[in-house]
Design an enzyme around this catalytic site. Structure first.
Site, short mmCIF file in Angstrom:
data_model
loop_
_atom_site.label_atom_id
_atom_site.label_comp_id
_atom_site.label_asym_id
_atom_site.label_seq_id
_atom_site.Cartn_x
_atom_site.Cartn_y
_atom_site.Cartn_z
N ALA A 165 0.83 -1.21 0.00
CA ALA A 165 0.00 0.00 0.00
C ALA A 165 0.86 1.26 0.00
CB ALA A 165 -0.94 -0.02 1.20
N GLY A 166 2.01 1.20 -0.70
CA GLY A 166 2.76 2.42 -0.97
C GLY A 166 2.18 3.08 -2.21
N GLY A 167 2.93 3.97 -2.81
CA GLY A 167 2.43 4.70 -3.97
C GLY A 167 1.97 3.79 -5.09
N PHE A 208 17.10 18.74 -10.72
CA PHE A 208 17.46 17.48 -10.07
C PHE A 208 18.54 16.81 -10.90
CE2 PHE A 208 15.86 14.52 -6.85
CZ PHE A 208 15.17 15.39 -6.03
N GLN A 221 21.23 1.25 -6.37
CA GLN A 221 21.69 2.64 -6.28
C GLN A 221 22.08 3.07 -4.87
OE1 GLN A 221 18.84 6.20 -6.87
NE2 GLN A 221 20.17 6.22 -8.66
N HIS A 263 22.69 6.41 -2.90
CA HIS A 263 22.44 7.85 -2.99
C HIS A 263 23.61 8.57 -2.34
CE1 HIS A 263 20.60 11.75 -2.45
NE2 HIS A 263 19.54 11.37 -3.13
N LEU A 297 18.13 10.00 4.47
CA LEU A 297 18.38 10.70 3.21
C LEU A 297 18.32 12.22 3.33
CD1 LEU A 297 18.81 9.70 0.25
CD2 LEU A 297 16.58 10.72 -0.15
N THR A 299 17.69 14.93 0.48
CA THR A 299 17.29 14.93 -0.93
C THR A 299 18.30 15.63 -1.82
OG1 THR A 299 15.66 15.69 -2.51
CG2 THR A 299 15.83 16.96 -0.52
N GLU A 300 18.36 15.12 -3.06
CA GLU A 300 19.12 15.76 -4.11
C GLU A 300 18.57 17.17 -4.39
OE1 GLU A 300 19.97 12.70 -7.00
OE2 GLU A 300 19.33 14.14 -8.52
N ARG A 303 23.36 9.99 -9.75
CA ARG A 303 23.77 9.53 -8.42
C ARG A 303 24.94 8.56 -8.44
NH1 ARG A 303 17.61 8.88 -6.24
NH2 ARG A 303 17.31 11.12 -6.04
N HIS A 341 20.02 2.90 -1.40
CA HIS A 341 18.80 3.69 -1.57
C HIS A 341 17.73 3.03 -2.43
CE1 HIS A 341 16.49 7.33 -1.68
NE2 HIS A 341 16.60 7.46 -2.99
N GLU A 365 8.87 -0.25 -6.86
CA GLU A 365 10.27 -0.64 -6.67
C GLU A 365 10.48 -2.15 -6.70
OE1 GLU A 365 12.29 1.66 -3.69
OE2 GLU A 365 14.04 0.33 -3.72
N ARG A 386 18.89 4.74 -11.73
CA ARG A 386 17.68 5.55 -11.79
C ARG A 386 17.98 7.01 -11.56
NH1 ARG A 386 14.20 7.76 -7.89
NH2 ARG A 386 15.15 6.69 -6.13
N SER A 443 11.39 7.55 -9.66
CA SER A 443 10.69 6.43 -9.02
C SER A 443 9.26 6.80 -8.70
CB SER A 443 11.40 6.00 -7.74
OG SER A 443 10.60 5.04 -7.09
N LEU A 444 9.06 7.97 -8.14
CA LEU A 444 7.68 8.38 -7.85
C LEU A 444 6.87 8.37 -9.15
CD1 LEU A 444 8.26 11.23 -5.21
CD2 LEU A 444 7.43 8.91 -4.80
C1 LIG Z 1 14.29 8.47 1.78
C2 LIG Z 1 13.85 8.27 0.38
C3 LIG Z 1 13.61 9.37 -0.45
C4 LIG Z 1 13.19 9.21 -1.77
N1 LIG Z 1 12.93 10.31 -2.54
C5 LIG Z 1 12.47 10.14 -3.81
C6 LIG Z 1 12.13 11.27 -4.61
O1 LIG Z 1 12.24 12.41 -4.20
N2 LIG Z 1 11.67 11.03 -5.85
C7 LIG Z 1 11.50 9.77 -6.35
O2 LIG Z 1 11.06 9.64 -7.48
N3 LIG Z 1 11.81 8.69 -5.60
C8 LIG Z 1 12.28 8.85 -4.34
N4 LIG Z 1 12.59 7.74 -3.59
C9 LIG Z 1 12.27 6.40 -4.09
C10 LIG Z 1 10.79 6.09 -3.93
O3 LIG Z 1 10.27 6.81 -2.86
C11 LIG Z 1 10.53 4.62 -3.68
O4 LIG Z 1 11.20 3.86 -4.63
C12 LIG Z 1 9.04 4.34 -3.79
O5 LIG Z 1 8.32 5.15 -2.92
C13 LIG Z 1 8.67 2.90 -3.56
O6 LIG Z 1 7.27 2.79 -3.59
P1 LIG Z 1 6.54 1.39 -3.63
O7 LIG Z 1 5.08 1.67 -3.79
O8 LIG Z 1 7.17 0.53 -4.64
O9 LIG Z 1 6.85 0.75 -2.21
P2 LIG Z 1 6.71 1.29 -0.70
O10 LIG Z 1 6.16 2.65 -0.61
O11 LIG Z 1 7.98 0.99 -0.03
O12 LIG Z 1 5.58 0.36 -0.13
C14 LIG Z 1 5.77 -1.02 0.06
C15 LIG Z 1 4.47 -1.59 0.55
O13 LIG Z 1 4.54 -3.00 0.52
C16 LIG Z 1 4.06 -3.53 1.73
N5 LIG Z 1 4.72 -4.83 1.94
C17 LIG Z 1 6.03 -5.13 1.84
N6 LIG Z 1 6.23 -6.44 2.12
C18 LIG Z 1 5.01 -6.97 2.37
C19 LIG Z 1 4.56 -8.27 2.73
N7 LIG Z 1 5.38 -9.29 2.91
N8 LIG Z 1 3.24 -8.44 2.93
C20 LIG Z 1 2.37 -7.40 2.80
N9 LIG Z 1 2.75 -6.16 2.47
C21 LIG Z 1 4.06 -5.95 2.26
C22 LIG Z 1 4.37 -2.49 2.77
O14 LIG Z 1 3.49 -2.58 3.86
C23 LIG Z 1 4.14 -1.20 1.98
O15 LIG Z 1 2.78 -0.83 2.04
C24 LIG Z 1 13.03 7.90 -2.27
C25 LIG Z 1 13.26 6.80 -1.46
C26 LIG Z 1 13.68 6.97 -0.15
C27 LIG Z 1 13.97 5.76 0.68
#
Ligand SMILES: Cc1cc2nc3c(=O)[nH]c(=O)nc-3n(C[C@H](O)[C@H](O)[C@H](O)COP(=O)(O)OP(=O)(O)OC[C@H]3O[C@@H](n4cnc5c(N)ncnc54)[C@H](O)[C@@H]3O)c2cc1C
Ligand code: SF4
Ligand code: FES
Lengths: 235, 580
Positions: free
Chosen positions: B13-15, B118, B238, B240, B250, B252-253, B284, B351, B381, B392, B397-398
């Protein structure tokens, strides 16, 4: 240096009521309380239970009562609590049912969150590009957008402790974020909700919430602004 | 055992997961549920700071072709150009759509979405840096996560929060559902589904110094790999350049986008030597290697000469506090350093995973270089489309989450609409139950935390910014030993409610397996490209290595990894030397 980490523990499968346990831990002044909890969990007492994820104050998992104040365990350092060792007490946040050790049932908290329509409302046809918003209009609701839903505010509120039906500061902060967003059209609905007896009028401006907020949101002020908006609407 | 049935299940439930669920649910013919081990708003998307890149051109002229070019070049030509083209075009409308959902972007004086510079984002195919990162102060990811969660609340999405997925049910090349552990009760649930979207994020916690959350342990990548299915391009990880020294948190860049400068011990702006044209705003991989070199040559700051400095002190206070409030707060809180008056100690931090579960541009998971696993999708991711190639760019990534999360959600719903529920095998939850039983039975003598610490330290030493045959071969052996010890782990907490020790032990198993695939992939690739820098093979070698790695676990010989390949989708932009 060494500190005594005194933790209020409770395992519902064994204990009738919570009890204190103390762990002597070696640490650096720059360590987070979360680092100490992790140390205990990983190497001393693996049954110790709490929530955590980001470890730097942005996910809202680990609000706890630390030395008598609500804080995020990952955002409070040992040197902010003690210079020369001594004891650090850690308890679960108050007003929500303790499930195990430092972990509480967050469902009622999120129910209150959902009750204030915490989403953008505007059914007008969308433009091809972005809706425009001035820098000042954007600034107007900036504070509330910082909220990470950690519950530190709500669970420091004496009104919430005695009346769990009060929606609480966090939910009002969420409502404020939309009420004062120039693009949003759900204001009157939200103000009506917050005008009910579970809403803003319960607040007695104790300021505990403002002091507790790890994101430095002026919570009490935002609640006052919502009260005023309700009064203007009625006038 | 509890049994549930949904047409579409989203794991994570990330982005990416929240975007997938929102769009799957727009198809009114299907039921959708989201399973997440964290409460949705705790997901690490919320930690993203700097921005989401899109060629809106709000500050200066910009075009999607320039964005696509930067993405492909930034990825050292390993990015698949069909994915990069869809991405660079679609992200423009996707950002407007986020704004329409209420996302509080920062604004320009004319009321449009604010944009800043960036790393690696340029105008006119590399001429000069361009303002492409759309931002909401320095908490863009937080605002994306909040906004998408809010929209899911509005849409009435069904959530299973604090349910940890322990297995995927795949039989005869068809995904039939998932097995999950309800953390609050200790009960194992079987979720039958017509299609499943994996959106479970990265695995930065295999390294000692990382910007990633404690929960980012590669669970679903590993579960996929354990079935003999491939992981793509794991050697590209990667680092960072600017993590807070020792902690890895982190910065940010965007701090450099606003004018911040990297300096060594003597105050020199060393990036002028490594990337003369875009200096501190080079991609990076390049900046992290430069930092590593400065440290190795003794130009680090501090008494152990083990960090460098990010200098913002020449910027006005209101720029620092106004546009970078969170990182100002991090620096003050964790280092006691005020960036307004003193430079911030930094070091590279693990990162982002460019590699992951291989998918098509519609998120369909690949079982090899050509066939898909029916009914299984991945985005974010955890997936490898491959948009990012060997490295990347910041803010991509967002954008990836939004564009490909949406595509995966739509595709999964469309598939489910016409598919039937397939039969479940007799003991669908058998493997998960056996593993729980083994860990709880109490026969083992190993402590999971110690093994995890050794894993993190050795991966940091042997498979990080620079690699050699020697360090990686050593790591292969270390991993075999750690895996053997892992089989002897047991947990002391035997309770059923909130047994977080048990879940952490499970996660260690995932981390070890992802590290295995990663190390084997890195050892195998005998060239340097993007984030994969080998001291024994310092040059890029397009003749032999312009191809994706596909790492398969050898199910009959534990510890062995079979490497296959997949073609890179080339197109508009011919591979060229990568200079900045
Ligand atoms: C500090 C930081 C700053 C960043 N800044 C930027 C930026 O400015 N711009 C950019 O483009 N990118 C940025 N990134 C990269 C980007 O934020 C991430 O790559 C991205 O948010 C990952 O999103 P996601 O939806 O793939 O996973 P996540 O948001 O990590 O969500 C993972 C989800 O999976 C669930 N999950 C995991 N394992 C299980 C399991 N076994 N069972 C059930 N649920 C599970 C978790 O509960 C969570 O809800 C940054 C990353 C970091 C760490
Ligand atoms: S207002 Fe502050 S204390 Fe309250 S939930 Fe939000 S971040 Fe936490
Ligand atoms: S662990 Fe995320 S706020 Fe503390």
């Amino acid at each position: 240096m060494h500190v005594n980490l005194k933790i209020l523990r409770y395992n519902p499968e064994v204990d009738k009521k919570p009890h204190w346990e103390t762990y002597n831990v070696e640490c650096e002044p720059g360590d987070r309380v979360l680092d100490l909890l992790n140390h205990v969990k990983w190497y001393v007492e693996p049954t110790l239970t709490y929530r955590r994820s980001c470890a730097h104050g942005v996910c809202g998992s680990d609000a706890m009562l630390i030395n008598g104040r609500n804080r995020l365990a990952c955002k409070i350092l040992i040197r902010d609590l003690t210079k020369d060792g001594g004891t650090i007490t850690v308890e679960p946040i108050r007003g929500l049912k303790v499930e195990k050790d430092l972990l509480v049932d967050m469902d009622p908290f999120f129910e209150s969150y959902r009750a204030v329509l915490p989403f953008f409302i505007n059914d007008d046809p969308v433009p091809a590009g972005e809706r425009l918003q001035t820098v000042e209009d954007r600034e107007r609701f900036d504070q509330g957008t910082k909220c990470i839903l950690c519950a530190a505010c709500t669970t420091s509120c004496p009104i919430f402790w005695v009346n769990g039906r009060y929606l609480g500061p966090a939910a009002i902060v969420q409502a404020h974020r939309f009420i004062f967003d120039s693009r949003d059209k759900g204001t009157s609905e939200r103000l009506n909700l917050l005008n009910q007896n579970t809403g803003v009028w319960r607040c007695r401006t104790a300021y505990n919430c403002t002091e507790a907020c790890p994101r430095e949101i002026p919570v009490t002020q935002l609640i006052e602004e919502v009260k005023r908006a309700i009064m203007y609407q009625q006038a | 055992m509890q049994h549930h049935r949904y047409d579409v299940i989203v794991v994570g439930a990330g982005g990416s997961g929240l975007m997938a669920s929102l769009y799957a649910a727009k198809n009114k013919n299907v039921s959708v549920a989201v399973i997440s081990k964290l409460y949705p708003t705790r997901s690490h998307t919320g930690a993203a700071q700097g921005g989401v890149g899109a060629a809106l051109g709000n500050v200066s002229e910009d075009h999607w072709e320039w964005h696509m070019y930067d993405t492909v070049k930034g990825g050292d030509y390993l990015a698949d150009q069909d994915a990069a083209e869809i991405f660079a075009k679609d992200i423009i409308d996707a950002v407007y759509e986020l704004e329409h959902m209420g996302l509080p972007f920062s604004r320009l004086p004319n009321g449009k979405i604010a944009q800043r510079k960036f790393g690696g984002h340029t105008k006119e195919f590399g001429k000069a840096a361009v303002e492409r990162a759309c931002y909401a102060v320095d908490r863009t990811g937080h605002m994306i996560l909040q906004t998408l969660y809010q929209q899911n609340v509005k849409a009435g999405t069904t959530f299973f929060n604090e349910f940890q997925v322990l297995d995927l049910i795949i039989e005869d090349g068809v995904c039939r559902g998932v097995v999950a552990y309800e953390i609050s009760t200790g009960e194992v649930h079987v979720f039958q589904a017509k299609s499943v979207v994996l959106a479970a994020g990265g695995y930065g916690r295999v390294f000692k110094i990382t910007s990633n959350a404690l929960s980012l342990t590669g669970d679903l990548m590993s579960i996929y790999y354990r079935k003999g299915l491939p992981l793509e391009d794991l050697e590209f990880y990667q680092f960072h350049p600017t993590g807070i020294a020792k902690l890895g948190i982190l910065i940010t860049e965007g701090a450099r986008g606003e004018g911040g400068i990297l300096r060594n011990d003597s105050g020199e702006r060393f990036m002028e030597r490594y990337a003369p044209s875009i200096k501190d705003l080079a991609p990076r991989d390049i900046v992290s290697r430069a930092i590593y070199m400065e440290l190795r040559e003794g130009r680090g700051a501090g008494k152990d000469k083990d960090y460098l400095l990010l200098d913002l002190t020449h910027l006005p206070r209101d720029v620092i506090e106004g546009r970078l409030p969170d990182i100002t707060d991090f620096s003050r809180t964790y280092l006691g350093v005020d960036p307004v008056t003193a430079p911030v100690p930094i070091q590279p931090t693990a990162h982002y995973a460019m590699g992951g579960i291989p998918t098509t541009v519609d998120g369909e998971c690949l079982a090899n270089s050509s066939t898909t696993v029916r009914g299984l999708y991945a985005a974010g991711e955890v997936a490898c489309v491959s948009l990012h190639g060997a490295n990347r760019l910041g803010t991509n990534s967002l954008g990836d989450l939004i564009v490909f999360g949406k595509r995966a959600g739509i595709a999964a719903a469309r598939y489910a609409q016409d598919a039937q529920f397939e039969d479940l095998p007799a003991r669908a939850d058998g493997a998960a139950l056996d593993e729980i039983e083994r860990l709880k039975s109490g026969h083992g003598t190993e402590n999971a935390a110690r093994i995890r610490k050794e894993l993190q330290e050795t991966m940091m030493d042997n498979v990080s910014i620079y690699r050699t045959d020697e360090t990686m071969s050593r790591q292969v052996e270390i991993l075999k030993e750690l895996q053997a010890r892992y089989r002897n782990v047991s947990v002391t907490d035997t309770s059923t409610k909130y047994n977080t020790e048990l879940m952490e032990a499970m996660e260690l198993g995932y981390m070890l397996d992802v590290a295995e695939a990663m190390t084997a992939s890195a050892l195998n690739r005998k060239e340097s490209r993007g984030a994969h820098a080998r001291e024994d093979f310092p040059d890029r070698d397009d003749e032999n290595w312009l191809k994706h790695t596909m790492a398969y676990r050898d199910l009959s010989r534990p510890g062995e990894v079979n490497i296959g390949y997949k073609n890179v989708v080339l197109g508009k932009f011919e591979p060229k030397p990568r200079v900045y």
